[in-house]
Scaffold this motif. Sequence first.
Motif, mmCIF file in Angstrom:
data_model
loop_
_atom_site.group_PDB
_atom_site.id
_atom_site.type_symbol
_atom_site.label_atom_id
_atom_site.label_comp_id
_atom_site.label_asym_id
_atom_site.label_seq_id
_atom_site.Cartn_x
_atom_site.Cartn_y
_atom_site.Cartn_z
ATOM 1 N N GLY A 1 0.787 -1.229 0.000
ATOM 2 C CA GLY A 1 0.000 0.000 0.000
ATOM 3 C C GLY A 1 0.817 1.277 0.000
ATOM 4 O O GLY A 1 0.295 2.350 0.291
ATOM 5 N N ARG B 1 1.151 10.116 -1.359
ATOM 6 C CA ARG B 1 -0.066 10.512 -0.661
ATOM 7 C C ARG B 1 0.181 11.709 0.245
ATOM 8 O O ARG B 1 -0.300 11.754 1.380
ATOM 9 C CB ARG B 1 -0.654 9.328 0.106
ATOM 10 C CG ARG B 1 -0.766 8.080 -0.757
ATOM 11 C CD ARG B 1 -1.570 6.994 -0.135
ATOM 12 N NE ARG B 1 -2.983 7.242 -0.336
ATOM 13 C CZ ARG B 1 -3.924 6.304 -0.313
ATOM 14 N NH1 ARG B 1 -3.587 5.055 -0.088
ATOM 15 N NH2 ARG B 1 -5.175 6.594 -0.505
ATOM 16 N N THR C 1 0.800 1.961 -8.303
ATOM 17 C CA THR C 1 0.353 3.259 -8.840
ATOM 18 C C THR C 1 1.527 3.956 -9.531
ATOM 19 O O THR C 1 1.398 4.461 -10.650
ATOM 20 C CB THR C 1 -0.179 4.143 -7.678
ATOM 21 O OG1 THR C 1 -1.218 3.425 -7.011
ATOM 22 C CG2 THR C 1 -0.710 5.475 -8.165
ATOM 23 N N SER D 1 0.855 13.772 -4.452
ATOM 24 C CA SER D 1 -0.111 14.136 -3.409
ATOM 25 C C SER D 1 -1.217 13.093 -3.352
ATOM 26 O O SER D 1 -1.371 12.291 -4.264
ATOM 27 C CB SER D 1 -0.750 15.488 -3.727
ATOM 28 O OG SER D 1 0.231 16.477 -3.806
ATOM 29 N N LYS E 1 3.478 1.415 -4.897
ATOM 30 C CA LYS E 1 4.367 0.834 -5.924
ATOM 31 C C LYS E 1 3.647 0.651 -7.261
ATOM 32 O O LYS E 1 4.150 1.040 -8.314
ATOM 33 C CB LYS E 1 4.912 -0.534 -5.471
ATOM 34 C CG LYS E 1 5.839 -0.463 -4.283
ATOM 35 C CD LYS E 1 6.246 -1.827 -3.807
ATOM 36 C CE LYS E 1 5.121 -2.628 -3.179
ATOM 37 N NZ LYS E 1 4.551 -2.042 -1.970
HETATM 38 N N1 LIG Z 1 -1.126 9.458 -4.528
HETATM 39 C C1 LIG Z 1 -2.218 8.736 -4.318
HETATM 40 N N2 LIG Z 1 -3.438 9.334 -4.188
HETATM 41 C C2 LIG Z 1 -4.536 8.604 -3.965
HETATM 42 N N3 LIG Z 1 -4.567 7.269 -3.852
HETATM 43 C C3 LIG Z 1 -3.398 6.589 -3.959
HETATM 44 C C4 LIG Z 1 -2.175 7.284 -4.211
HETATM 45 N N4 LIG Z 1 -1.172 6.359 -4.290
HETATM 46 C C5 LIG Z 1 -1.751 5.158 -4.101
HETATM 47 N N5 LIG Z 1 -3.085 5.284 -3.899
HETATM 48 C C6 LIG Z 1 -4.044 4.202 -3.605
HETATM 49 O O1 LIG Z 1 -3.538 3.481 -2.495
HETATM 50 C C7 LIG Z 1 -3.747 2.087 -2.633
HETATM 51 C C8 LIG Z 1 -2.404 1.350 -2.597
HETATM 52 O O2 LIG Z 1 -1.628 1.768 -3.713
HETATM 53 P P1 LIG Z 1 -0.795 0.708 -4.570
HETATM 54 O O3 LIG Z 1 -0.158 1.474 -5.666
HETATM 55 O O4 LIG Z 1 -1.626 -0.474 -4.936
HETATM 56 O O5 LIG Z 1 0.314 0.292 -3.484
HETATM 57 P P2 LIG Z 1 1.324 -0.954 -3.471
HETATM 58 O O6 LIG Z 1 1.503 -1.408 -4.874
HETATM 59 O O7 LIG Z 1 2.584 -0.383 -2.875
HETATM 60 O O8 LIG Z 1 0.722 -1.999 -2.588
HETATM 61 C C9 LIG Z 1 -4.497 1.922 -3.948
HETATM 62 O O9 LIG Z 1 -5.870 1.899 -3.674
HETATM 63 C C10 LIG Z 1 -4.124 3.174 -4.724
HETATM 64 O O10 LIG Z 1 -5.104 3.511 -5.668
#
Ligand SMILES: Nc1ncnc2c1ncn2[C@@H]1O[C@H](COP(=O)(O)OP(=O)(O)O)[C@@H](O)[C@H]1O
Length: 299
Positions: free
Chosen positions: A38, A209, A43, A241, A41
């Motif tokens: 979370g 975030r 994203t 952000s 990565k």
């Molecule tokens: N900058 C951001 N703004 C809003 N939501 C985000 C942001 N970055 C990630 N998220 C949300 O947070 C959650 C985890 O992100 P994700 O990229 O899946 O993380 P990881 O791959 O590290 O587990 C997802 O629901 C994603 O859409």
Amino acid sequence: MPVADLAQDVNTQAAKTGAPAAAPAPAHVIVVGCEKGGSGKSTTSMHLTVALLRLGYKVGTIDLDARQWTLTRYLSNRAATMQRDRMPLPMPRHFFLAPSDKVNRNEAQEEDRARFEAILGRLTAEVDYVVIDCAGTDSFLARVAHSYADTLVTPVNDSFVDLDVVAHVDGRTGEVQRPSVYAEMVWEQRKARAKRDGGSIDWIVMRNRLSNLDANNKREMGEVLEKLARRIGFRLAPGFSERVIFRELFLQGLTMLDVFDQSHRDGGAKPRMSHVAARQEVRALINSLQLPERAPRRS
Ligand SMILES: Nc1ncnc2c1ncn2[C@@H]1O[C@H](COP(=O)(O)OP(=O)(O)O)[C@@H](O)[C@H]1O
Ligand SMILES: [Mg+2]
């Protein structure tokens, strides 16, 4: 020397060194890793991939997160949108790789390494950039992938709770106590990389975030990260952000970068202010990665 002879000479040289003559440079490998779920990565992987595709580069992607397959699902949603809406969209060459199910640990690791190297070898010969999305846990596959990184991007949620993925920090003084196990793993893979081919890994930590609501937390995190960067050996990139636009297009397999391009092309939905700001953040990240200049490959 006549041109033909010169070509012959170059080819003989190439045969000696084992490298094909005048072959384009192998792809630059970007690994997106962090031992925390979370943190952003997938994203980050998706937005980097689309940004590079839209700059005209060929991109290869590898998803190593067999529990979530987020990047794989994101890209298959994209393929579905292309088909359903007859929307032409740039796509990467995508692979996903689950860990070996062999019971013997050495055999499993051997198989993981061989499969990973086969995919990476194929991609680096065909594309300009490879983006590898790792799982949020330590694994042999993730370690091997890190050892092949030219650039390592580690997104960290902008909270002190998540900072310990990089280092342990004294809660009262803000002083760095020791690197985290993840930072030690990166150190090991930097050594493995140097031993294999003399190359180095450019490690970039990006905050994710980021919130405008808690200015104190934002500033304090910034100060501690600056200290850590020097101690642990990474660079800091401007982050993303907290924005709905970073997640709301997942089901369509799109990013705000696609929305811009499509709206120019077919007069589709107009980008909003938050799209503009988010696109700026993705561009700033790409700039701060300082990727080597390369002419896009032609197919
Ligand atoms: N900058 C951001 N703004 C809003 N939501 C985000 C942001 N970055 C990630 N998220 C949300 O947070 C959650 C985890 O992100 P994700 O990229 O899946 O993380 P990881 O791959 O590290 O587990 C997802 O629901 C994603 O859409
Ligand atoms: Mg993920």
